[in-house]
Enzyme design. Structure first.
Site, PDB file in Angstrom:
ATOM      1  N   ARG A   1       0.876  -1.180   0.000  1.00  0.00           N
ATOM      2  CA  ARG A   1       0.000   0.000   0.000  1.00  0.00           C
ATOM      3  C   ARG A   1       0.907   1.222   0.000  1.00  0.00           C
ATOM      4  O   ARG A   1       1.605   1.470   0.978  1.00  0.00           O
ATOM      5  CB  ARG A   1      -0.869  -0.040   1.261  1.00  0.00           C
ATOM      6  CG  ARG A   1      -2.023   0.936   1.264  1.00  0.00           C
ATOM      7  CD  ARG A   1      -2.611   1.083   2.670  1.00  0.00           C
ATOM      8  NE  ARG A   1      -1.767   1.936   3.474  1.00  0.00           N
ATOM      9  CZ  ARG A   1      -1.727   1.922   4.808  1.00  0.00           C
ATOM     10  NH1 ARG A   1      -2.465   1.090   5.492  1.00  0.00           N
ATOM     11  NH2 ARG A   1      -0.934   2.737   5.453  1.00  0.00           N
TER      12      ARG A   1
ATOM     13  N   HIS B   1      -3.784   4.641   4.501  1.00  0.00           N
ATOM     14  CA  HIS B   1      -4.880   3.684   4.524  1.00  0.00           C
ATOM     15  C   HIS B   1      -6.113   4.298   3.871  1.00  0.00           C
ATOM     16  O   HIS B   1      -6.796   3.667   3.076  1.00  0.00           O
ATOM     17  CB  HIS B   1      -5.216   3.286   5.955  1.00  0.00           C
ATOM     18  CG  HIS B   1      -6.510   2.559   6.062  1.00  0.00           C
ATOM     19  ND1 HIS B   1      -6.660   1.276   5.601  1.00  0.00           N
ATOM     20  CD2 HIS B   1      -7.725   2.936   6.520  1.00  0.00           C
ATOM     21  CE1 HIS B   1      -7.917   0.894   5.779  1.00  0.00           C
ATOM     22  NE2 HIS B   1      -8.581   1.889   6.328  1.00  0.00           N
TER      23      HIS B   1
ATOM     24  N   TYR C   1       3.895   5.750  10.831  1.00  0.00           N
ATOM     25  CA  TYR C   1       4.232   4.347  11.105  1.00  0.00           C
ATOM     26  C   TYR C   1       4.928   3.589   9.964  1.00  0.00           C
ATOM     27  O   TYR C   1       5.547   2.568  10.218  1.00  0.00           O
ATOM     28  CB  TYR C   1       2.990   3.583  11.568  1.00  0.00           C
ATOM     29  CG  TYR C   1       1.817   3.665  10.599  1.00  0.00           C
ATOM     30  CD1 TYR C   1       1.730   2.787   9.523  1.00  0.00           C
ATOM     31  CD2 TYR C   1       0.812   4.617  10.748  1.00  0.00           C
ATOM     32  CE1 TYR C   1       0.681   2.862   8.633  1.00  0.00           C
ATOM     33  CE2 TYR C   1      -0.244   4.693   9.851  1.00  0.00           C
ATOM     34  CZ  TYR C   1      -0.304   3.818   8.801  1.00  0.00           C
ATOM     35  OH  TYR C   1      -1.341   3.899   7.912  1.00  0.00           O
TER      36      TYR C   1
HETATM   37  C1  LIG Z   1     -14.400  -5.907  11.901  1.00  0.00           C
HETATM   38  C2  LIG Z   1     -13.658  -4.659  11.614  1.00  0.00           C
HETATM   39  N1  LIG Z   1     -12.736  -4.222  12.476  1.00  0.00           N
HETATM   40  C3  LIG Z   1     -12.061  -3.077  12.254  1.00  0.00           C
HETATM   41  C4  LIG Z   1     -12.294  -2.331  11.133  1.00  0.00           C
HETATM   42  C5  LIG Z   1     -11.541  -1.023  10.889  1.00  0.00           C
HETATM   43  N2  LIG Z   1     -10.634  -1.176   9.756  1.00  0.00           N
HETATM   44  C6  LIG Z   1     -10.989  -0.771   8.536  1.00  0.00           C
HETATM   45  S1  LIG Z   1      -9.830  -1.165   7.379  1.00  0.00           S
HETATM   46  C7  LIG Z   1      -8.840  -1.876   8.527  1.00  0.00           C
HETATM   47  C8  LIG Z   1      -7.545  -2.485   8.097  1.00  0.00           C
HETATM   48  C9  LIG Z   1      -7.722  -3.520   7.043  1.00  0.00           C
HETATM   49  O1  LIG Z   1      -6.489  -3.999   6.612  1.00  0.00           O
HETATM   50  P1  LIG Z   1      -6.355  -5.041   5.426  1.00  0.00           P
HETATM   51  O2  LIG Z   1      -7.359  -6.110   5.601  1.00  0.00           O
HETATM   52  O3  LIG Z   1      -4.942  -5.436   5.335  1.00  0.00           O
HETATM   53  O4  LIG Z   1      -6.792  -4.223   4.126  1.00  0.00           O
HETATM   54  P2  LIG Z   1      -6.093  -2.953   3.466  1.00  0.00           P
HETATM   55  O5  LIG Z   1      -6.719  -1.738   4.085  1.00  0.00           O
HETATM   56  O6  LIG Z   1      -4.640  -3.044   3.736  1.00  0.00           O
HETATM   57  O7  LIG Z   1      -6.412  -3.032   2.028  1.00  0.00           O
HETATM   58  C10 LIG Z   1      -9.403  -1.786   9.796  1.00  0.00           C
HETATM   59  C11 LIG Z   1      -8.765  -2.263  11.022  1.00  0.00           C
HETATM   60  C12 LIG Z   1     -13.278  -2.820  10.258  1.00  0.00           C
HETATM   61  N3  LIG Z   1     -13.599  -2.150   9.137  1.00  0.00           N
HETATM   62  N4  LIG Z   1     -13.938  -3.963  10.522  1.00  0.00           N
END
Ligand SMILES: Cc1ncc(C[n+]2csc(CCOP(=O)(O)OP(=O)(O)O)c2C)c(N)n1
Ligand SMILES: Cc1ncc(C[n+]2csc(CCOP(=O)(O)OP(=O)(O)O)c2C)c(N)n1
Ligand SMILES: [Mg+2]
Ligand SMILES: [Mg+2]
Lengths: 372, 326, 372, 326
Positions: C259, C263, C272
């Protein structure tokens, strides 16, 4: 490592691996715990059939997993988070049959104060045994948190968490293993793969060849062991406990065994377990195997073992009698332990409840005393 | 004393307790170096180290399950759930485990844990970054549920929650995180749980509210006083469970006219308990219907969220209806 | 298989593997989808910075995963259950920029009728795109159910579900993979391992060496692919799709990528993400690599690619303009679609709401019409 | 017509619809060869094959999540959760997904699914085989919640639930599974959702109840008639969400005295919504407090469960208090 099935005694009790160094005293405690479990089960089945208790969980076939694992723990500091099918763990550590019968009857001396169903044990002494929960798998992350707390304080305590093949599908398996892998928690994950989750056979539970194969998904080393070989179970659990104590993190152990009875006293396994499968596993009985070895090694004679058997039968009969004779918990125990301090609305309900049932002449216990 | 926003007061509360009590830990998603998505744990890892404030994998079941274990073995975890909308994967660990551990073990095991989570609408978060799920947890004996509405209360209630021997769900109104500042006492400032706060005095009617609805109701009460001279009492419930039922009944009896306000959907919402409590124990004092001003019985929308959430005008309307009822 | 990283183009665009057979037209569609995604992102960042939209999700760095995977699907029958970071899947299949901008603005033409946040797309045409959910991981078992329904009807449709490295910790990963493994569901599990879950780095997310290693836990074959190599992604996804269509069950694909932005538009990754890491990954850019290859193979000239770039920039600008000009959804859309038929209590609330806000002179849309 | 118990009527309902509609499937733990732990799906795999009735891994999140997907793609899954107490691992899939799919997709995707689950006490199940969690789901817009209390209703409501285009939580009172038999119409017997059933007529007071509390309330009403000649109406709500609010209000207005009965804990229980609804829309008709007879605000006990659950005597007491109130 994850593919080979660790074994020390073959089904006839012949040595096929190097037995762990264990004193005669410990070996006989292990044996006794297995026999106690069998007689406890028998007694509970009778109690359930005669309507004296509502329910129990047979351990037949898997006793060596519970007992072998428990023997590897240090009661002065370690924690057990058992499945509901681990009576042998308690017996090995010296929980009394009467205390366990108290839980079966849900009487006033039951540690859960008659709140939980039978088999949902909870102890702090002689070893910390996590209050057993019905929802499958919730105790895995809890065991991780428990061992992590010890680690953070610099203690070398470990937690051992036991669960079934069905339990590997639960949320708690995934989150518990994941957190343990990332945080290096000193937790031993012990899967009792007894081939069935109620009526669901292993191949409908997971597409994985083995449970041990699931370790890699979390970076957790895994080992498969013959779950009907109490010495082999002891050995692999001891290794895992040593790793955990040394700060080397969690281990996943798959103990391959077979549930030889029904899922519970309410279950009729003939509806779904193939007869041949039961027949085949009968030849692998964990007790027989261990007894043959104990005798061949000169740790006991068959006469001595028969005495243990009779002794345990008697122990369970009198434990049941004692527990049955006790009164049920008093009415106010419905309302205590919801919080540390009873809030007003709960206290009001308690007072109303006691007033109401006493005005009906109910809520009076078997001894004829008002139960408060 | 410092002038702090609500989220800064939460941060101050966490750090203050962590300085006092080594057993207090923080865990959750992004609570470490990032300091939480709302910066509630900003600087905590820097001050106390990774051992005491650490990022977890993306698993609320794990956060709470591991938290329960930590709490059972002598720690006091503060578990952060990033948005209240994401607490549901941990629902089983909360309602089946944390809430029932003391009871089922006959007091042998306890779970002194705090679950912090931002809740509520007003930030254009749509269906899943706006919900108010308090009612789900208030129907769960064994849980405590706390919702502050001011910076000083946020710190004081949070410290009390951390010191509490039982599991506390601490829901933070994210719409108020940076809405205003006020003086917040230094050090171990405590506000007792299960006590309500009178926001405005008055005897013509009473509004029961909490969290982000408190300033809305305050505004409504002020405008009603200005516009028609009626004195409307506003009570901030602060602790939803165990509720100070006596305070609620007393206020209801004194005022005779009641409005309950929350953002969550109406049906089986927390407001229904307040109404039911009064209808069961003080109906003879009621001079009007017990009105509820709530979110609608639909999921939470995005573009139109300001039509979904109660505002001062909606509260005023309800109070006026209640005041004019004969 | 799970250890080697499948690659066709190295970071400079040199062939290191055998490119899949794809027509020039498809290759250029793939390229365009990548460029569209970049410009859509840029436009959204500007819209967010100027307060016109509340939020967006940058795709920078991971576009090749989305586009390569989408290109392997048959829009006439397959289903996509995307993550929120998969704009390229939609562009590849011909979703218009204006339609996606409608969702970014939450206007009257948004398929979610302004109910969801930006980036939570939902389509049935030109390809079935599952309504994106915020809670991470819930769409995995859903994708399994979807493909299972097709299988039960004897159709050869497959579902592709995409999620992040963080998503592998979710409940849905465990239950979705488990059910797929047991039931042989024709689902392709595509993990975008972009090293971060908001601020959580890979090594705090899982103890597993790789995401691909997690397949074995469910008996699901897994493969690792260079996620910045659109041709390699296409190839491994196509193989997985073929397996699924042929009734050979699910596959797990780990696409290793990074990425490169925050985010979301609200995030500051400099808090970070180590600078060197970003620098290193800059040299592996998926677009540059693909363009170098397209030119070297004679599929396009650099001038033609520049035209595409300008074209896409213009496309996004006018899409944003069009979407911005549209009115917001009418007030009664708060109350519709809760159920197939609106129940009385919801209808009452709708009527009250409309009456209330119109008496306040509110709830009137930008065009000055009453929005109903 | 056949004389069937409630659980047989459920079984009959499932088989009847499966004969009519090929898209109906059954999935859950032990629903296959074993026929479910209560035999609700006895013989279903035998008649329809493993493709249409199959055992799943031990994962409620998977059962519901896969069910949602099946429903989105043209199937009508009947998902069984073995005990309602074990539904919480699937809470996120139910409240965040099934309930909100139609809304968030603007109607593009829908979830015509039934979740069947036995609930309630009376079988010595203790904390985790006795709970009544209806209130959790009734606070969730997008869900429908149905609880039958008779064999005929069980079949008729289940068939309507399966035909319904929205997700329905169908909670079966396990204490009544084999409590009695009645004639149940053959074939596609339907009972419309969102309609209440008058169990006993009367105008002196009204009891609102559902599920296993219906026979308890019926017994109470009969004894009150015998003992003091008062005519107490008993209303079986049957569909808790969407509730037939008009029927509730009408009965409340006609009787003027109201008692609400359920097994679940009182605080934020379903009964609070009934009280609040009346206190908001018909308070001026009330001649007495709106009483609730419920389980206590504690987890569910085991040995003492019969002191926890409301029985006829407790209902009678409350009705008498309400009748005598002046
Ligand atoms: C159940 C849940 N917990 C927390 C979140 C908050 N949240 C949104 S995106 C994210 C990180 C997701 O990371 P990843 O699965 O690696 O996807 P990326 O954003 O890197 O594409 C979090 C913790 C959420 N959307 N759903
Ligand atoms: C979350 C949850 N779902 C369902 C059940 C019902 N249930 C009790 S035991 C059991 C099977 C467990 O199988 P396994 O984990 O293999 O343990 P075993 O009984 O074989 O020792 C099931 C489905 C439960 N207790 N918890
Ligand atoms: Mg098993
Ligand atoms: Mg990621």
């Amino acid at each position: 490592m994850t593919d080979t099935l660790q074994q020390i005694l073959d089904p006839t009790g012949n040595k096929v691996g190097k037995p762990p160094r264990l004193s005669k005293e410990v070996l006989l405690r292990m044996h006794r715990a297995i026999v106690q479990t069998r007689h406890f089960d028998d007694r509970c089945m009778k109690l359930q059939r005669t309507g004296k208790i509502g329910f129990s969980i047979p351990n037949l076939g898997i006793e060596a997993v519970s007992v072998g694992a428990a023997a590897a723990l240090d009661a002065s500091k370690d924690w057990i988070a058992p499945s509901y099918r681990d009576f042998g763990m308690l017996f090995f550590h010296g929980v009394t049959a009467e205390s366990m019968m108290d839980t079966q009857f849900g009487n006033v001396d039951d540690n859960s104060v008659g709140r939980q169903m039978p088999v949902h044990f909870s102890y702090r002494e002689p070893i910390r045994v996590l209050s057993i929960s019905s929802p499958i798998g919730t105790h895995l992350p809890q065991a991780v948190g428990i061992s992590l707390a010890a680690k953070k304080r610099g203690e070398d305590a470990v937690s051992l968490v036991s669960f079934g093949d069905g339990g590997t599908s639960s949320l708690g398996f995934h989150s518990g293993m994941n957190f343990a892998g990332v945080l290096g928690a000193p937790t031993v994950f012990l899967c009792q793969n007894n081939q069935w989750a109620i009526s669901c056979p292993y191949d409908k539970q997971t597409g994985s060849e083995t449970i041990a194969a699931k370790g890699e998904a979390y970076g957790i080393p895994a080992v498969r062991v013959d779950g009907n070989d109490v010495l082999a179970v002891y050995k692999v659990v001891l290794n895992a406990v040593k790793r955990a104590r040394a700060g080397e993190g969690p281990t996943l152990i798959e103990a391959v065994t077979m549930r030889m009875g029904g899922h519970s006293t309410s279950d009729d396994p003939s509806r779904y377990v193939p007869k041949e499968m039961t027949e085949e596993w009968k030849t692998k009985d964990p007790r027989k195997r261990f007894e043959a070895w104990l005798i061949s090694e000169g740790h006991a004679t068959s006469e001595e073992l028969e005495i243990v058997d009779a002794d345990c039968a008697e122990e369970m009969a009198s434990a049941a009698k004692a527990a049955f004779a006790k009164s049920r918990p008093p009415l106010d125990t419905i309302f205590s332990d919801v919080y540390a301090e009873i809030p007003k609305h709960v206290a009001d309900q308690r007072d109303w409840c006691i007033g109401h049932y006493s005005s009906r002449g109910e809520g009076v216990d078997e001894k004829g005393e008002f139960p408060l | 004393m410092n002038e702090l926003t609500l989220v800064q007061a939460v941060n101050d509360g966490i750090k203050t307790v962590m300085r006092e009590d080594e057993s207090v830990l923080v865990l959750g998603e992004d609570v470490g170096p990032k300091g939480g998505v709302f910066l509630a744990t900003d600087g905590v890892t820097a001050e106390f180290g990774e051992e005491r404030c650490f990022d977890t994998p993306l698993s609320e079941d794990g956060i709470i399950g591991v938290g329960v274990g930590l709490a059972m073995n002598g720690m006091k975890p503060i578990c952060e759930i990033q948005f209240q909308d994401f607490i549901f994967p941990a629902f089983d660990q909360i309602v089946s485990e944390a809430a029932k551990m003391r009871y089922r073990s006959g007091g042998q095991y306890t779970v002194p844990m705090v679950i912090r989570t931002p809740y509520g609408g007003g930030i254009r978060g749509g269906l899943y970054h706006s919900q108010s799920g308090e009612a789900y947890f208030c129907h769960t004996p064994g849980m405590k549920v706390v919702i502050p509405s001011t910076p000083a209360d946020a710190k004081g209630l949070l410290i009390s929650a951390i010191e509490d021997p039982d599991p506390v769900l601490f829901m933070e109104p994210k719409a108020l995180y940076r809405a205003s500042r006020e003086e917040v006492p230094d050090g171990m400032h405590r506000v007792a749980l299960s006590t309500v706060r009178e926001v405005v005095a008055g005897n013509d009617a009473v509004i029961f509210c909490y969290g982000a609805m408190v300033p809305v109701c305050l505004q409504a009460a002020n405008r009603i006083r200005e516009e028609r001279g009626s004195e409307v009492r506003v009570i901030d419930l602060r602790t939803l469970l165990p509720l100070d039922e006596e305070a609620v009944l007393e206020a209801a009896k004194e005022c005779g006219r009641v409005v309950v306000v929350h953002e969550a959907p109406r049906f089986c919402g927390y407001g229904s308990e307040i109404s039911a409590l009064i209808a069961e124990n003080a109906i003879e004092y009621m001079e009007a219907p017990i009105a509820r001003v709530t979110g609608f019985d639909t999921p939470f929308p995005n573009t139109l969220e300001h039509y979904y959430m109660p505002d001062a005008r909606r509260v005023i309307d309800a109070v006026e209806r209640v005041l004019e009822f004969e």
